[in-house]
Design a protein around this motif. Structure first.
Motif, PDB file in Angstrom:
ATOM      1  N   GLY B  22       0.830  -1.204   0.000  1.00  0.00           N
ATOM      2  CA  GLY B  22       0.000   0.000   0.000  1.00  0.00           C
ATOM      3  C   GLY B  22       0.857   1.242   0.000  1.00  0.00           C
ATOM      4  O   GLY B  22       2.007   1.228   0.447  1.00  0.00           O
ATOM      5  N   VAL B  24       0.387   5.826   0.188  1.00  0.00           N
ATOM      6  CA  VAL B  24      -0.507   6.986   0.299  1.00  0.00           C
ATOM      7  C   VAL B  24       0.302   8.278   0.145  1.00  0.00           C
ATOM      8  O   VAL B  24       1.534   8.282   0.255  1.00  0.00           O
ATOM      9  N   ALA B  42       1.620   8.161  -4.451  1.00  0.00           N
ATOM     10  CA  ALA B  42       1.139   7.009  -3.677  1.00  0.00           C
ATOM     11  C   ALA B  42       1.604   5.686  -4.291  1.00  0.00           C
ATOM     12  O   ALA B  42       1.968   4.750  -3.573  1.00  0.00           O
ATOM     13  N   TRP B 131      -8.402   8.603  -5.286  1.00  0.00           N
ATOM     14  CA  TRP B 131      -7.986   9.971  -4.970  1.00  0.00           C
ATOM     15  C   TRP B 131      -9.212  10.864  -4.880  1.00  0.00           C
ATOM     16  O   TRP B 131     -10.303  10.489  -5.305  1.00  0.00           O
ATOM     17  N   ALA B 243      -4.486   7.194  -2.496  1.00  0.00           N
ATOM     18  CA  ALA B 243      -4.081   5.930  -1.864  1.00  0.00           C
ATOM     19  C   ALA B 243      -4.026   4.842  -2.931  1.00  0.00           C
ATOM     20  O   ALA B 243      -4.863   4.818  -3.836  1.00  0.00           O
ATOM     21  N   ALA B 389     -10.156   7.963  -2.067  1.00  0.00           N
ATOM     22  CA  ALA B 389      -9.001   7.268  -1.495  1.00  0.00           C
ATOM     23  C   ALA B 389      -9.344   6.570  -0.174  1.00  0.00           C
ATOM     24  O   ALA B 389      -8.643   5.654   0.253  1.00  0.00           O
ATOM     25  N   TRP B 393      -7.368   3.466   1.600  1.00  0.00           N
ATOM     26  CA  TRP B 393      -6.446   3.780   2.694  1.00  0.00           C
ATOM     27  C   TRP B 393      -6.772   2.973   3.960  1.00  0.00           C
ATOM     28  O   TRP B 393      -5.869   2.509   4.656  1.00  0.00           O
TER      29      TRP B 393
END
Lengths: 166, 458
Positions: B22, B24, B42, B131, B243, B389, B393
């Protein structure tokens, strides 16, 4: 892959930011819900009723979500009780101006009204009431912003409610 | 409205799906960047900083099969088909891609959709990128844009702000479940907000960190009323940021990562757009709930509960074999758009029975060290709600926790420095020790769409 910790660059205020104005007019059709807004303009409150499912909808649904049959327009009671309420102090852009067209102002009491004989609840405004006095269960009666009060505007602000005695 | 809840339906994934990485941006009201540049930032974190076993960006891109994009409102970015611009900017043509939209649950729906891409066998490696550019307009105009996600004809014009729509629910919830406890009842709502601002203090990505007392949350000078009874500090932030989550099939996951985390349950639910349209129905039960528990309930879900959340939980728990969420999960990320929606969700998700959600926060179960630490990320109130996002996230925060990597992304002074921030001196390590199972819940409207995603470390 390894991590790359790049040096911090603050939001670059020198990056250009262009102002793009927006002002458009939509020609929005109320479709089969039009009779509801026409009725408000005449001081009437109407909903729809499904004779098969025995359900009355307000906001009206011209097609029943249960059986997908066509519903009938019916008059509904102008009396109800406050199901819940909120008091808007900081609204979104345009709401204060919208309210001014119907002679109302902030803070604005927003209510959900339970109407006798109706299976759903409708969101609306409460006027002629001090925010300190409103309570859940308060009996209210429908009023309409007609000609002379800045209306009708053929929108949700044409309907409002005021307190009545038990 | 459909009754019966498909009891004979056994939802399942046709093959296992894993989350492996992941990334961000930090979240703030205003970035001086475009949406595609935010996603690039990200995606770089996701690919370069998650210990993936790939030599370079080119090798990673060769393995990628599909992309799912997530943006809530084209209004904000003022760009239709923004996904095409992002996809192009990342140099991912000619891979297929889709953009998902389900309001506040857009991020969760994007993850659910990407999980299905892999479970179906179509793809082995999928990029999920979300986003929101909420910085082109004022906060007041932003609220009006968001209110366009309420019924246009009957509810949008009544306040033009979602805080109002939740304040209506908060009032009824308080009347039914909090009022009898006097001030302590109100304090439960405030505690949700205070907790999440506090945990946001330990996130370098957060927009609204703060150490507030319960009294501060309802103090008109610090936290003015937006829509009574909800105060400013009880509302989610309006954020800009991105993210990116990377999902993989089993073979691909173990090839690229030494700590893949399985997504072992997904669920989605829905309910009416207008809260007032919700007619009474029976409460769908979770595995740990006694059939007689809600016998006296005459007006469920009413203004106080979310059928969509309950249904998403029923489906996801069934798929993942969750018997009791409070004990089976080690942490949860819920959609605290407002303090009240967190309390409501605790009940829908089965952390406490309906009407007793306050116990989950008051008992300290929701805090680090409790039975089920919730929104250690800082949540939407403390850290971010860059809508497209958000749901992505949340899954990333759970992923890092289950991988034992929370510290890599939160407790490294270099990450804080990247955003021009200094890591707090009184730093608290929020890594849940030996976390194995987690839950992430994404939520739209006043509960029109909800997704529940469960994760498990093998």
């Amino acid at each position: 892959m390894g991590r790359r910790f790049k040096a911090y660059r603050p939001p670059d205020a020198s990056n250009l930011r262009l102002k793009i104005p927006r002002a458009v007019t939509h020609g929005h059709s109320y479709g089969k819900t039009s009779p509801y807004f026409r009725a408000l303009a005449e001081g009437k409150l109407v909903g729809t009723h499904c004779p098969f499912c025995r359900l009355t909808f307000l906001p009206p649904r011209p097609d029943c979500p249960e059986c997908w049959g066509t519903t009938d327009w019916v008059s509904v009671s102008k009396k109800g009780r406050i199901a819940t309420f909120a008091i808007v102090h900081y609204p979104g852009e345009g709401f204060a101006e919208d309210l001014a067209t119907v002679g109302a102002e902030l803070p604005c009491i927003i209510i959900y009204v339970a109407i006798y004989g109706v299976d759903t609840k409708i969101m609306s405004r409460l006027e002629e009431c001090d925010p300190k006095d409103v309570y859940i269960g308060m009996p209210v009666v429908a009023r309409f912003t007609g000609a002379g009060d800045g209306g009708p505007n053929f929108n949700a602000l044409d309907l409002y409610w005021v307190p009545i005695k038990e | 409205m459909i009754d019966g809840f498909g009891q004979d339906w056994q939802p399942r994934l046709a093959r296992p799906v894993f989350a492996i990485a992941g990334g961000v941006t930090d979240f703030r009201k205003r970035h001086e960047m475009t949406q595609k540049e935010l996603v690039m930032e990200a995606v770089l974190m996701a690919v370069e900083e998650n210990d993936l076993n790939v030599a370079n960006v080119g090798d990673f891109k060769k393995l990628l099969n599909f992309a799912v994009y997530s943006q809530f409102a084209d209004h904000f970015g003022d760009q239709l088909l923004a996904a095409a611009i992002v996809h192009d900017y990342l140099g991912l043509n000619p891979l297929g891609n889709i953009e998902v939209k389900t309001g506040g649950a857009t991020g969760g729906s994007a993850v659910v959709s990407a999980v299905k891409e892999i479970a179906s066998g179509y793809a082995d490696l999928v990029l999920v990128a979300g986003w929101e550019m909420m910085d082109e307009v004022s906060t007041r105009q932003g609220n009006t844009y968001i209110a366009h996600a309420a019924c246009k004809d009957f509810e949008f014009r009544l306040g033009r702000i979602y805080t109002n729509y939740y304040a209506l629910m908060a009032r009824k919830y308080a009347e039914m479940y909090l009022k009898a406890r006097g001030e302590a009842g109100r304090d439960s709502m405030s505690l949700v907000a205070a907790k999440n601002h506090y945990y946001a203090s330990f996130s370098p990505f957060s927009q609204a960190p703060g150490n507030y007392s319960i009294e501060d949350i309802t103090d008109e000078k610090i936290s003015p009323l937006v829509a009574d009874p909800l105060h400013l500090l009880e509302c989610c932030t309006m954020s800009t940021g991105a993210a990116v989550l990377i999902l993989a099939s089993e073979d691909m996951a173990f090839k690229l990562s030494s700590v893949p985390v399985q997504i072992d349950g997904i669920g989605a639910g829905s309910d009416t757009m207008r809260t007032g349209d919700r007619r009474p129905r029976k409460v769908p039960l979770l595995p740990h709930e006694d059939p007689d528990l809600y016998k006296g309930f005459k007006d469920w879900p009413g203004f106080t509960s979310f059928l969509a959340t309950r249904y998403a939980a029923v489906v996801a728990y069934k798929m993942a074999g969750i018997q009791n969420p409070l004990t089976d999960f080690d942490l949860a990320e819920t959609h605290d758009a407002f303090s009240i929606s967190a309390l409501q969700s605790y009940e829908d998700l089965g952390f406490r029975p309906y009407g007793k959600g306050y116990e989950f926060i008051d008992s300290w179960d929701a805090h680090l060290g409790g039975s089920l630490p919730e929104n250690l990320s800082g949540g939407l109130i403390g850290t971010m709600h860059a809508v497209g996002a958000t749901g992505i996230w949340q899954v990333i925060e759970v992923l890092w926790q289950l991988q034992g990597k929370w510290g890599n992304f939160h407790a490294d002074p270099r990450i804080w420095a990247r955003y021009g921030k200094t890591m707090p001196e009184q730093f608290v390590n929020l890594q849940v020790p030996n976390a194995r199972r987690g839950l992430a819940v994404s939520h739209a409207g006043t509960g029109s769409h909800v997704t529940a995603i469960t994760l498990r470390r093998s």
